[in-house]
Design a protein around this motif. Structure first.
Motif, PDB file in Angstrom:
ATOM      1  N   GLU A  79      63.640   4.176  17.512  1.00  0.00           N
ATOM      2  CA  GLU A  79      63.385   3.784  18.896  1.00  0.00           C
ATOM      3  C   GLU A  79      61.939   3.336  19.043  1.00  0.00           C
ATOM      4  N   ASN A  80      61.748   2.433  19.981  1.00  0.00           N
ATOM      5  CA  ASN A  80      60.422   1.902  20.272  1.00  0.00           C
ATOM      6  C   ASN A  80      60.279   1.726  21.771  1.00  0.00           C
ATOM      7  N   SER A  81      59.044   1.804  22.230  1.00  0.00           N
ATOM      8  CA  SER A  81      58.732   1.500  23.619  1.00  0.00           C
ATOM      9  C   SER A  81      57.846   0.262  23.655  1.00  0.00           C
ATOM     10  N   TYR A  82      58.081  -0.570  24.661  1.00  0.00           N
ATOM     11  CA  TYR A  82      57.371  -1.833  24.784  1.00  0.00           C
ATOM     12  C   TYR A  82      56.835  -1.989  26.196  1.00  0.00           C
ATOM     13  N   ASP A  83      55.610  -2.458  26.303  1.00  0.00           N
ATOM     14  CA  ASP A  83      55.064  -2.861  27.589  1.00  0.00           C
ATOM     15  C   ASP A  83      55.642  -4.244  27.880  1.00  0.00           C
ATOM     16  N   ALA A  84      56.587  -4.310  28.799  1.00  0.00           N
ATOM     17  CA  ALA A  84      57.323  -5.556  29.049  1.00  0.00           C
ATOM     18  C   ALA A  84      56.414  -6.670  29.556  1.00  0.00           C
ATOM     19  N   CYS A  85      55.432  -6.343  30.368  1.00  0.00           N
ATOM     20  CA  CYS A  85      54.543  -7.383  30.889  1.00  0.00           C
ATOM     21  C   CYS A  85      53.658  -7.963  29.795  1.00  0.00           C
ATOM     22  N   LYS A  86      53.126  -7.113  28.918  1.00  0.00           N
ATOM     23  CA  LYS A  86      52.344  -7.622  27.785  1.00  0.00           C
ATOM     24  C   LYS A  86      53.218  -8.474  26.877  1.00  0.00           C
ATOM     25  N   PHE A  87      54.448  -8.021  26.653  1.00  0.00           N
ATOM     26  CA  PHE A  87      55.376  -8.766  25.809  1.00  0.00           C
ATOM     27  C   PHE A  87      55.678 -10.148  26.388  1.00  0.00           C
ATOM     28  N   LEU A  88      55.939 -10.226  27.676  1.00  0.00           N
ATOM     29  CA  LEU A  88      56.260 -11.518  28.291  1.00  0.00           C
ATOM     30  C   LEU A  88      55.044 -12.445  28.326  1.00  0.00           C
ATOM     31  N   ASP A  89      53.844 -11.887  28.280  1.00  0.00           N
ATOM     32  CA  ASP A  89      52.616 -12.682  28.175  1.00  0.00           C
ATOM     33  C   ASP A  89      52.426 -13.248  26.773  1.00  0.00           C
ATOM     34  N   PHE A 114      70.499   1.045  23.469  1.00  0.00           N
ATOM     35  CA  PHE A 114      70.292   1.816  24.692  1.00  0.00           C
ATOM     36  C   PHE A 114      68.895   1.491  25.190  1.00  0.00           C
ATOM     37  N   THR A 115      68.786   1.002  26.416  1.00  0.00           N
ATOM     38  CA  THR A 115      67.475   0.671  26.974  1.00  0.00           C
ATOM     39  C   THR A 115      67.224   1.460  28.253  1.00  0.00           C
ATOM     40  N   SER A 116      66.008   1.954  28.374  1.00  0.00           N
ATOM     41  CA  SER A 116      65.546   2.654  29.579  1.00  0.00           C
ATOM     42  C   SER A 116      64.379   1.860  30.141  1.00  0.00           C
ATOM     43  N   TRP A 117      64.397   1.643  31.451  1.00  0.00           N
ATOM     44  CA  TRP A 117      63.391   0.811  32.113  1.00  0.00           C
ATOM     45  C   TRP A 117      62.562   1.665  33.062  1.00  0.00           C
ATOM     46  N   ASN A 118      61.282   1.830  32.716  1.00  0.00           N
ATOM     47  CA  ASN A 118      60.340   2.581  33.543  1.00  0.00           C
ATOM     48  C   ASN A 118      59.435   1.602  34.276  1.00  0.00           C
ATOM     49  N   ILE A 119      59.352   1.784  35.577  1.00  0.00           N
ATOM     50  CA  ILE A 119      58.464   0.967  36.409  1.00  0.00           C
ATOM     51  C   ILE A 119      57.533   1.912  37.140  1.00  0.00           C
ATOM     52  N   ASP A 120      56.233   1.641  37.042  1.00  0.00           N
ATOM     53  CA  ASP A 120      55.210   2.507  37.634  1.00  0.00           C
ATOM     54  C   ASP A 120      55.352   3.949  37.157  1.00  0.00           C
ATOM     55  N   GLY A 121      55.702   4.121  35.889  1.00  0.00           N
ATOM     56  CA  GLY A 121      55.764   5.449  35.283  1.00  0.00           C
ATOM     57  C   GLY A 121      57.014   6.260  35.573  1.00  0.00           C
ATOM     58  N   LYS A 122      58.002   5.671  36.259  1.00  0.00           N
ATOM     59  CA  LYS A 122      59.229   6.402  36.596  1.00  0.00           C
ATOM     60  C   LYS A 122      60.439   5.658  36.063  1.00  0.00           C
ATOM     61  N   LEU A 123      61.405   6.422  35.556  1.00  0.00           N
ATOM     62  CA  LEU A 123      62.647   5.821  35.079  1.00  0.00           C
ATOM     63  C   LEU A 123      63.385   5.214  36.272  1.00  0.00           C
ATOM     64  N   ARG A 124      63.687   3.914  36.189  1.00  0.00           N
ATOM     65  CA  ARG A 124      64.320   3.203  37.304  1.00  0.00           C
ATOM     66  C   ARG A 124      65.713   2.686  36.976  1.00  0.00           C
ATOM     67  N   ALA A 125      65.972   2.394  35.663  1.00  0.00           N
ATOM     68  CA  ALA A 125      67.288   1.858  35.297  1.00  0.00           C
ATOM     69  C   ALA A 125      67.559   2.104  33.817  1.00  0.00           C
ATOM     70  N   GLU A 126      68.845   2.117  33.489  1.00  0.00           N
ATOM     71  CA  GLU A 126      69.294   2.184  32.106  1.00  0.00           C
ATOM     72  C   GLU A 126      70.330   1.092  31.895  1.00  0.00           C
ATOM     73  N   ALA A 177      63.728  -5.062  44.644  1.00  0.00           N
ATOM     74  CA  ALA A 177      63.407  -5.023  46.070  1.00  0.00           C
ATOM     75  C   ALA A 177      61.955  -5.411  46.354  1.00  0.00           C
ATOM     76  N   ARG A 178      61.104  -5.308  45.343  1.00  0.00           N
ATOM     77  CA  ARG A 178      59.697  -5.669  45.505  1.00  0.00           C
ATOM     78  C   ARG A 178      59.164  -6.163  44.164  1.00  0.00           C
ATOM     79  N   PRO A 179      58.030  -6.866  44.162  1.00  0.00           N
ATOM     80  CA  PRO A 179      57.441  -7.308  42.889  1.00  0.00           C
ATOM     81  C   PRO A 179      57.051  -6.112  42.016  1.00  0.00           C
ATOM     82  N   VAL A 180      57.263  -6.243  40.708  1.00  0.00           N
ATOM     83  CA  VAL A 180      56.910  -5.177  39.775  1.00  0.00           C
ATOM     84  C   VAL A 180      56.028  -5.738  38.661  1.00  0.00           C
ATOM     85  N   THR A 181      55.064  -4.910  38.218  1.00  0.00           N
ATOM     86  CA  THR A 181      54.149  -5.332  37.158  1.00  0.00           C
ATOM     87  C   THR A 181      54.005  -4.305  36.046  1.00  0.00           C
ATOM     88  N   ASN A 182      54.195  -3.054  36.313  1.00  0.00           N
ATOM     89  CA  ASN A 182      53.991  -1.995  35.326  1.00  0.00           C
ATOM     90  C   ASN A 182      55.356  -1.572  34.765  1.00  0.00           C
TER      91      ASN A 182
END
Length: 159
Positions: free
Chosen positions: A73-83, A139-151, A48-53
């Motif tokens: 399990e691992n966590s990844y900063d998606a924006c750093k990864f795509l860069d 299993f993937t969990s997607w956090n945007i701006d520090g909040k769980l937004r999707a699985e 619904a809006r641009p996301v960066t975090n």
């Protein structure tokens, strides 16, 4: 254990859950059979809006009586990864498998539609996987701006 050039890897199911419907809408989330040993998976996520975090948590699971953690399990900063995809080698390996089927091809911010279109596992994209035959899941969990937004959970068989 199987070598990928002889193994049969097939997606069996995808489960998508938008936890924050005000930010994420998932109008398409499907795995369908094309032939006996081939499936296609399609996913359409609308932001619904641009996301960066964006932080993605990935858990590699194996089914026994239920799905349990298998490789870890691992966590990844998606924006750093795509860069710079090389900073997370495991994520880069997995992303390389789907990159021909998706519009995830630039750095953040992401806005609008994110699409995986008719994804099929191509053996030429796989290297030897040291794992026994069985039923698995990512299993993937997607956090945007520090909040769980999707699985998004991807289920597959490896024979």
């Amino acid at each position: 254990m199987s070598k990928c050039d002889m193994a049969e890897i097939r997606f069996t199911y995808i489960r998508c859950k938008a936890i924050d419907a005000s930010l994420i809408n998932i109008p398409l989330c499907i795995t369908k059979p094309i032939s006996r040993n081939v499936t296609e998976t399609s996913l359409h996520v609308r932001l619904a809006r641009p996301v960066t975090n964006i932080v993605t948590r990935v858990r590699f699971m194996k089914k026994s009586s239920d799905y349990s953690l298998y490789f870890g399990e691992n966590s990844y900063d998606a924006c750093k990864f795509l860069d710079n995809r090389k900073i997370y080698p495991i994520a880069d390996y997995l992303f390389n498998i789907i990159d021909d089927y998706t519009n995830l091809n630039h750095s953040c911010p992401y806005k609008g539609d994110i699409i995986i279109d008719r994804f099929r596992i191509r053996k030429d994209k796989l290297t030897w996987l040291p794992m026994p035959e069985g039923e698995y899941a990512l299993f993937t969990s997607w956090n945007i701006d520090g909040k769980l937004r999707a699985e998004l959970n991807f289920y597959f068989s490896y024979k």
